[in-house]
Design a protein around this motif. Structure first.
Motif, PDB file in Angstrom:
ATOM      1  N   LYS A 194     -19.182 -73.116 -28.086  1.00 52.39           N
ATOM      2  CA  LYS A 194     -17.886 -73.269 -28.762  1.00 52.39           C
ATOM      3  C   LYS A 194     -16.799 -72.485 -28.050  1.00 52.39           C
ATOM      4  CE  LYS A 194     -16.532 -70.420 -31.705  1.00 52.39           C
ATOM      5  NZ  LYS A 194     -16.491 -69.485 -32.855  1.00 52.39           N
ATOM      6  N   ILE A 198     -13.198 -74.016 -26.509  1.00 57.03           N
ATOM      7  CA  ILE A 198     -11.876 -73.685 -27.052  1.00 57.03           C
ATOM      8  C   ILE A 198     -11.058 -72.756 -26.157  1.00 57.03           C
ATOM      9  CG2 ILE A 198     -12.662 -73.978 -29.438  1.00 57.03           C
ATOM     10  CD1 ILE A 198     -12.554 -70.868 -29.685  1.00 57.03           C
ATOM     11  N   ALA A 258      -8.861 -71.409 -34.454  1.00 58.21           N
ATOM     12  CA  ALA A 258      -9.550 -72.043 -33.329  1.00 58.21           C
ATOM     13  C   ALA A 258     -11.029 -71.676 -33.301  1.00 58.21           C
ATOM     14  CB  ALA A 258      -8.886 -71.640 -32.012  1.00 58.21           C
ATOM     15  N   TYR A 261     -13.796 -74.025 -34.693  1.00 59.88           N
ATOM     16  CA  TYR A 261     -14.063 -75.329 -34.083  1.00 59.88           C
ATOM     17  C   TYR A 261     -15.488 -75.776 -34.418  1.00 59.88           C
ATOM     18  CZ  TYR A 261     -14.167 -78.971 -30.498  1.00 59.88           C
ATOM     19  OH  TYR A 261     -14.258 -80.181 -29.833  1.00 59.88           O
ATOM     20  N   MET A 287     -19.440 -79.714 -33.796  1.00 57.68           N
ATOM     21  CA  MET A 287     -18.591 -79.909 -32.609  1.00 57.68           C
ATOM     22  C   MET A 287     -18.685 -81.339 -32.096  1.00 57.68           C
ATOM     23  SD  MET A 287     -18.682 -76.416 -30.346  1.00 57.68           S
ATOM     24  CE  MET A 287     -20.459 -76.165 -30.327  1.00 57.68           C
ATOM     25  N   HIS A 308     -19.566 -82.599 -24.740  1.00 55.05           N
ATOM     26  CA  HIS A 308     -20.076 -81.824 -25.873  1.00 55.05           C
ATOM     27  C   HIS A 308     -21.577 -82.046 -26.052  1.00 55.05           C
ATOM     28  CE1 HIS A 308     -15.845 -81.312 -26.884  1.00 55.05           C
ATOM     29  NE2 HIS A 308     -16.185 -80.522 -27.891  1.00 55.05           N
ATOM     30  N   VAL A 347      -9.969 -78.250 -36.742  1.00 52.47           N
ATOM     31  CA  VAL A 347      -9.626 -77.792 -35.403  1.00 52.47           C
ATOM     32  C   VAL A 347     -10.184 -78.831 -34.439  1.00 52.47           C
ATOM     33  CG1 VAL A 347      -9.880 -75.981 -33.668  1.00 52.47           C
ATOM     34  CG2 VAL A 347      -9.761 -75.377 -36.100  1.00 52.47           C
ATOM     35  N   VAL A 348      -9.313 -79.377 -33.572  1.00 50.85           N
ATOM     36  CA  VAL A 348      -9.745 -80.349 -32.569  1.00 50.85           C
ATOM     37  C   VAL A 348      -9.269 -79.855 -31.202  1.00 50.85           C
ATOM     38  CG1 VAL A 348      -9.696 -82.289 -34.180  1.00 50.85           C
ATOM     39  CG2 VAL A 348      -7.649 -81.751 -32.825  1.00 50.85           C
ATOM     40  N   LEU A 349      -9.668 -80.556 -30.173  1.00 52.19           N
ATOM     41  CA  LEU A 349      -9.163 -80.289 -28.829  1.00 52.19           C
ATOM     42  C   LEU A 349      -8.236 -81.420 -28.410  1.00 52.19           C
ATOM     43  CD1 LEU A 349     -12.385 -79.135 -26.900  1.00 52.19           C
ATOM     44  CD2 LEU A 349     -10.668 -77.696 -28.024  1.00 52.19           C
ATOM     45  N   PRO A 355      -7.074 -75.986 -28.111  1.00 56.46           N
ATOM     46  CA  PRO A 355      -7.324 -76.310 -29.516  1.00 56.46           C
ATOM     47  C   PRO A 355      -6.025 -76.539 -30.287  1.00 56.46           C
ATOM     48  CG  PRO A 355      -7.549 -73.955 -29.164  1.00 56.46           C
ATOM     49  CD  PRO A 355      -7.308 -74.563 -27.810  1.00 56.46           C
TER      50      PRO A 355
END
Length: 378
Positions: A194, A198, A258, A261, A287, A308, A347-349, A355
């Motif tokens: 993680k 992030i 963040a 995540y 995730m 991921h 929380v996304v990317l 993030p």
């Protein structure tokens, strides 16, 4: 009290600077580091540890007693069973009977559940006494022990009762990782990976280039992963101790949020599974879910989404879940700490190490991400 010991070769000290500065020490042979962190005025120390880890707590107890401190040993139930109101009340009663004052302290020895609960007990006794954490798991070292978050569980969900209470210090003795079952060590890599997604892509490179070394407690690769992951958390926490930066909206970095995540789905899965699934495993699945959600929302490119599952699978972490139904998981996510009213927030990317917050995702995107998560179950 003795002065701070000279650095041990290979030891890293990471300074946490803010309103309540403290150090996180990472290395081996760090048994003498707890005492100086407690401060000169402490005379009584409560040592909290899971009952099954008494052997790891004994050297800490012996060192404190050898320095002339009075030690109250408070064994806790194992794992998430420690994080209940019943356990908290019993600990408060024991501290009261022993006459603990604000000049006394708490030391925790154990994994993330122990640092969560021990920190909460320290935060609430007399509105706050010092606490030093000695995490003995990878999860505890890179996540739970650093940053001042404390908490316990209720029937409604995980960590919904808690406070912010920064420790007086954290001692990460890497030698304790050699006592962990492999599954427990691998679970901690969920939080490590993680941190790579992030904030620090070098973490991902290290894991991908040597997945066996990443899961080897004697490997210099794992030692470097611990140092980097702790630094990621410290950097984020110093800028947003009380997790308020994320309220500004979706336009910028979400601050401390963040660090959550993958956690919105992870906590829902943990609750659905009666907290029998390891936290790092649930985070890994979470995730994968949220990466797919970001792809469906047009936020994240295919290569990063696919990375991921590939990276997590390389170290033996799960990449899918086919247990509780989507409606059950969504209901659990709505009581997540990041939710606002009835609106889900994730929380996304937007890109690797970028993030952001996704608020109120479309129902179709949630269901598609859920389906992808179930497709990855193995």
């Amino acid at each position: 009290m003795p002065e701070v010991a000279a650095p041990v070769p290979g030891t890293t000290t990471i300074a946490v600077r803010g309103s309540s500065p403290y150090d996180v020490v990472v290395g081996e042979g760090l048994g003498d580091r707890v005492l100086p962190m407690l401060g000169a005025d402490v005379r009584r120390v409560a040592v909290l540890f899971p009952d099954g880890l008494r052997a790891l707590a004994e050297p800490v107890v012996a060192a404190l007693e050898g320095a002339g401190l009075r030690v109250l040993e408070l064994p806790l139930p194992e794992g998430e069973d420690a994080k209940t109101a019943t356990v908290a009340v019993a600990a408060w009663d024991a501290l009261g009977e022993a006459g603990f004052t604000r000049s006394d302290a708490v030391v925790t020895v154990g994994g993330g559940a122990t640092t969560d609960m021990g920190g909460f007990i320290a935060a609430t006794w007399l509105r706050g006494v010092p606490v030093v954490h000695v995490p003995t798991t990878l999860l505890g070292m890179v996540d739970a022990a650093v940053g001042g978050k404390t908490g316990m569980n209720t029937a409604a969900g995980k960590n919904l009762v808690g406070s912010f209470h920064e420790p007086a210090g954290v001692v990460c003795d890497l030698a304790t990782l050699r006592t962990l079952p492999r599954d427990e060590l691998v679970s901690g890599l969920g939080e490590v990976v993680k941190c790579g997604f992030i904030a620090d892509p070098e973490i991902l490179r290290l894991v991908e280039s040597d997945p066996e070394g990443a899961a080897d407690p004697a490997s210099p690769v794992l030692a470097e992963l611990v140092r980097r992951s702790v630094q990621v958390k410290v950097d984020v926490v110093v800028g947003d101790l009380r997790e308020t930066a994320g309220f500004a909206g979706a336009g910028g970095h979400p601050g401390r949020e963040a660090l959550n995540y993958g956690h919105t789905m992870a906590h829902a899965i943990e609750r659905a599974e009666g907290y029998t699934m390891r936290h790092g495993e649930a985070v890994a699945i979470g995730m994968v879910f949220v990466a797919e959600l970001a792809r469906r929302a047009g936020r994240l490119d295919d290569a990063t989404v696919d990375r991921h599952a590939a990276t997590l699978a390389a170290v033996g972490l799960p990449t899918g879940y086919d247990g509780a139904d989507p409606a059950t998981l969504q209901a659990a996510m709505k009581v997540d700490k990041k939710s606002r009213g009835d609106q889900l927030r994730f929380v996304v990317l937007d890109a690797l190490a970028t993030p952001r917050i996704l608020a109120g995702p479309a129902e179709a995107d949630l269901l598609a991400a859920d389906a992808a998560m179930r497709g990855g179950a193995r």
